[in-house]
Design a protein around this motif. Structure first.
Motif, PDB file in Angstrom:
ATOM      1  N   ASP A 146       0.799  -1.228   0.000  1.00  0.00           N
ATOM      2  CA  ASP A 146       0.000   0.000   0.000  1.00  0.00           C
ATOM      3  C   ASP A 146       0.832   1.277   0.000  1.00  0.00           C
ATOM      4  O   ASP A 146       0.272   2.363   0.069  1.00  0.00           O
ATOM      5  CB  ASP A 146      -0.934   0.006   1.210  1.00  0.00           C
ATOM      6  CG  ASP A 146      -1.765  -1.268   1.279  1.00  0.00           C
ATOM      7  OD1 ASP A 146      -2.383  -1.626   0.265  1.00  0.00           O
ATOM      8  OD2 ASP A 146      -1.771  -1.917   2.351  1.00  0.00           O
ATOM      9  N   ARG A 173      -0.577  -5.212  -9.579  1.00  0.00           N
ATOM     10  CA  ARG A 173      -1.792  -5.079  -8.767  1.00  0.00           C
ATOM     11  C   ARG A 173      -1.617  -4.048  -7.653  1.00  0.00           C
ATOM     12  O   ARG A 173      -2.550  -3.321  -7.328  1.00  0.00           O
ATOM     13  CB  ARG A 173      -2.221  -6.430  -8.188  1.00  0.00           C
ATOM     14  CG  ARG A 173      -1.214  -7.044  -7.245  1.00  0.00           C
ATOM     15  CD  ARG A 173      -1.603  -8.468  -6.863  1.00  0.00           C
ATOM     16  NE  ARG A 173      -0.496  -9.078  -6.157  1.00  0.00           N
ATOM     17  CZ  ARG A 173      -0.615  -9.773  -5.052  1.00  0.00           C
ATOM     18  NH1 ARG A 173      -1.809  -9.995  -4.532  1.00  0.00           N
ATOM     19  NH2 ARG A 173       0.443 -10.286  -4.472  1.00  0.00           N
ATOM     20  N   ARG A 216      -3.738  -0.527  -7.471  1.00  0.00           N
ATOM     21  CA  ARG A 216      -4.501  -0.170  -6.266  1.00  0.00           C
ATOM     22  C   ARG A 216      -4.051   1.171  -5.696  1.00  0.00           C
ATOM     23  O   ARG A 216      -4.885   1.986  -5.274  1.00  0.00           O
ATOM     24  CB  ARG A 216      -4.361  -1.273  -5.222  1.00  0.00           C
ATOM     25  CG  ARG A 216      -5.041  -2.560  -5.661  1.00  0.00           C
ATOM     26  CD  ARG A 216      -4.671  -3.706  -4.770  1.00  0.00           C
ATOM     27  NE  ARG A 216      -5.214  -4.970  -5.286  1.00  0.00           N
ATOM     28  CZ  ARG A 216      -4.820  -6.158  -4.879  1.00  0.00           C
ATOM     29  NH1 ARG A 216      -3.886  -6.268  -3.939  1.00  0.00           N
ATOM     30  NH2 ARG A 216      -5.358  -7.245  -5.380  1.00  0.00           N
TER      31      ARG A 216
END
Length: 155
Positions: A99, A134, A138
Motif C-alpha cells: 500500500d 496489482r 490499487r
C-alpha cells in the motif's frame, strides 16, 4: 532515510525510545514533538509529520499516541499521507510493500518497547513492491480517490 517522528503526551515516553532506536538503525530521526508529558493535542503532531512528508523534508514518518487511532485519523486527512496503525510486524511491512504506507502509527498504551522496536524495524526495512502491477493499480486508485475529494485549492 530521514524519519519524521512525533507523538502527543501519551506517546512521549515511547517516542523518546523510538527516536533513539531509529538513530541506532542508521536513520536520521527528526523529532517533531511532543517534548514532554504535559497534555497536548494529537492533531498538531500528525500535521507536523504529514507536513514534513509533504514538504519532502522526511522520507517516512512515525506517529505515536495512546491508542494510535487519533493520530492515524488526523494524518490520513492530509494529501499524500498513507498512515496505518500497526501493532504487529506483518502489518508494518505489508503496509509498505502493498500500500506504500508512509507513516507508521503505534499506540503507546498498546505496545511495549520491545515489540514497538520490532514493528518499527519491519516498517523501515520494507519497500513498496512497485514491480507488482496489482499494487501499483490499487495505489493509483487510492490516489484518484484522494484527488476526487481533495479541495480544489489542493489539486
Amino acid at each position: 532515510m530521514k524519519i519524521a517522528i512525533a507523538s502527543d503526551h501519551a506517546g512521549f515516553p515511547l517516542k523518546q525510545e523510538i527516536l533513539e532506536y531509529v538513530s541506532r538503525l542508521g536513520h536520521d530521526a527528526l523529532d517533531l514533538g511532543a517534548h514532554n508529558t504535559e497534555p497536548s493535542d494529537y492533531p498538531d503532531f500528525a500535521a507536523a509529520v504529514g507536513g514534513a512528508l509533504m514538504a519532502s523534508s522526511a522520507d517516512r514518518g512515525i506517529l505515536i499516541c495512546g491508542s494510535g487511532v487519533g493520530v492515524c485519523v488526523a494524518a490520513n486527512k492530509m494529501p499524500g499521507i498513507r498512515a496505518g496503525i500497526c501493532h504487529d510486524t506483518y502489518s508494518a511491512h505489508q503496509g509498505v510493500e502493498h500500500d506504500d504506507m508512509n507513516v507508521l502509527v503505534i499506540g503507546a498504551r498498546i505496545l511495549g518497547s520491545a515489540l514497538a522496536f520490532e514493528v518499527t524495524q519491519s516498517y523501515l526495512n520494507a519497500r513498496f513492491q512497485a514491480y507488482e502491477e496489482r499494487f501499483v493499480r490499487r495505489l493509483n486508485k487510492i490516489k484518484a480517490i484522494e484527488r476526487l475529494y481533495m479541495p480544489v485549492a489542493m489539486r
